[in-house]
Motif scaffolding. Structure first.
Motif, PDB file in Angstrom:
ATOM      1  N   UNK A 117       0.839  -1.207   0.000  1.00 60.92           N
ATOM      2  CA  UNK A 117       0.000   0.000   0.000  1.00 60.92           C
ATOM      3  C   UNK A 117       0.868   1.250   0.000  1.00 60.92           C
ATOM      4  N   UNK A 118       1.922   1.252   0.819  1.00 60.46           N
ATOM      5  CA  UNK A 118       2.799   2.415   0.915  1.00 60.46           C
ATOM      6  C   UNK A 118       3.515   2.686  -0.400  1.00 60.46           C
ATOM      7  N   UNK A 119       3.926   1.622  -1.081  1.00 58.86           N
ATOM      8  CA  UNK A 119       4.597   1.820  -2.373  1.00 58.86           C
ATOM      9  C   UNK A 119       3.652   2.464  -3.393  1.00 58.86           C
ATOM     10  N   UNK A 120       2.392   2.094  -3.340  1.00 63.08           N
ATOM     11  CA  UNK A 120       1.423   2.611  -4.304  1.00 63.08           C
ATOM     12  C   UNK A 120       0.891   3.979  -3.911  1.00 63.08           C
ATOM     13  N   UNK A 121       0.774   4.223  -2.599  1.00 59.25           N
ATOM     14  CA  UNK A 121       0.188   5.477  -2.100  1.00 59.25           C
ATOM     15  C   UNK A 121       1.088   6.076  -1.015  1.00 59.25           C
ATOM     16  N   UNK A 122       2.285   6.530  -1.366  1.00 64.42           N
ATOM     17  CA  UNK A 122       3.237   7.018  -0.359  1.00 64.42           C
ATOM     18  C   UNK A 122       2.780   8.270   0.376  1.00 64.42           C
ATOM     19  N   UNK A 123       1.804   8.998  -0.183  1.00 67.19           N
ATOM     20  CA  UNK A 123       1.354  10.231   0.449  1.00 67.19           C
ATOM     21  C   UNK A 123       0.425   9.984   1.631  1.00 67.19           C
ATOM     22  N   UNK A 124      -0.165   8.811   1.722  1.00 64.04           N
ATOM     23  CA  UNK A 124      -1.138   8.524   2.782  1.00 64.04           C
ATOM     24  C   UNK A 124      -0.410   8.175   4.073  1.00 64.04           C
TER      25      UNK A 124
END
Length: 294
Positions: A117-124
């Protein structure tokens, strides 16, 4: 006199030097050299036509004019820094998602998947609450939750995430393992349970083992603690498929004879029905649902 943009580096260097009463310390704070700080200050003095520091062998000290400018510059830069911090905090808060769920699910199912998830959405930015008490979704509380239950809660929107199944497990080194060949043999072992409403009695009924006197010797409020008790050889635990998966992958538990009982309840994503999800929270919901579909 209008304050031009090219005055700002000189004012920043001067303000730091005035606070420290030392050019070298100001240089360290600003990641400059002491000579660069000195150059900025002299440039400022030249433009203003006044001396801002008295220079002597032991260092520098502010003149009266320097003290007046230092007070004004310090106050102005502090105000700007405060606004920048507030804006940065608002941006970070906009991208933060507060999630409440079970500790067992966070530890065994969610945590191994979060790097993707972090790799795909690092801004969250994610805050996870695993308190046992059923969380209320008040203002300032969590944005969403993953609950284990029937799927219907007053005032909450609910999305089915995944189901689970129940089956018995033990450590590969469990001393009585050679004696366990049927579900009836399990009934004679020390049993480990958690506080879920569906447990050993349901499983034995599904395994057609009727009337056994069960020795539920260990009971834990959290399912991962029940799994760990089995890992340490305390007895046989009733595993939940989603929670037990990493224990199988690590070779810490093995499945015992008997059926797989479909759990009465599943896992659901929930959030207040009256509140529209913020984009960051919706991103997490979409990712969770996509994860279980893939």
């Amino acid at each position: 006199m209008a304050l031009r943009a090219d005055w700002l580096p000189a004012l920043t260097a001067f303000e730091s030097a005035a606070r420290h009463q030392n050019f070298a310390h100001a240089a360290e704070e600003l990641h400059l050299t002491a000579s660069a700080v000195s150059h900025h200050v002299r440039k400022l003095e030249s433009r203003l036509g006044v001396a801002l520091f008295q220079r002597h062998a032991r260092g520098v000290s502010l003149t009266a004019e320097g003290r007046q400018l230092a007070d004004a510059a310090g106050s102005a830069l502090a105000d700007v820094e405060g606004v920048l911090r507030s804006l940065r905090g608002a941006r970070e808060e906009h991208d933060r998602v507060r999630l409440t769920t079970l500790h067992s699910l966070a530890y065994t199912w969610l945590m191994p998947r979060l790097p993707a998830f972090t790799r795909t959405h690092p801004q969250v930015r994610l805050s996870v609450d695993t308190e046992i008490a059923l969380t209320r979704f008040d203002d300032g509380g969590p944005d969403l939750g993953i609950r284990h239950g029937p799927g219907h809660w007053p005032g909450l929107t609910s999305h089915f995430l995944m189901d689970e199944a129940l089956f018995p497990v033990a450590s590969p080194s469990y001393p009585a393992l050679p004696d366990i060949r049927t579900p009836a043999d399990i009934a004679r072992q020390p049993l480990i349970s958690d506080h879920a409403r569906q447990g050993w009695h349901d499983w034995f009924r599904g395994a057609n083992v009727h009337g056994p006197r069960l020795d539920e010797r260990y009971s834990f409020s959290d399912t991962t603690d029940a799994m760990n008790a089995a890992v340490h050889g305390l007895g046989v635990s009733l595993a939940r498929s989603r929670i037990a998966a990493p224990y199988f992958e690590r070779g810490e538990l093995i499945r015992l004879p008997g059926p797989e009982l479909t759990a009465r309840w599943g896992y659901f994503i929930v959030y207040p029905a009256h509140r529209r999800l913020r984009p960051a929270a919706q991103t997490l919901v979409d990712w969770l649902l996509d994860t279980v579909r893939s």
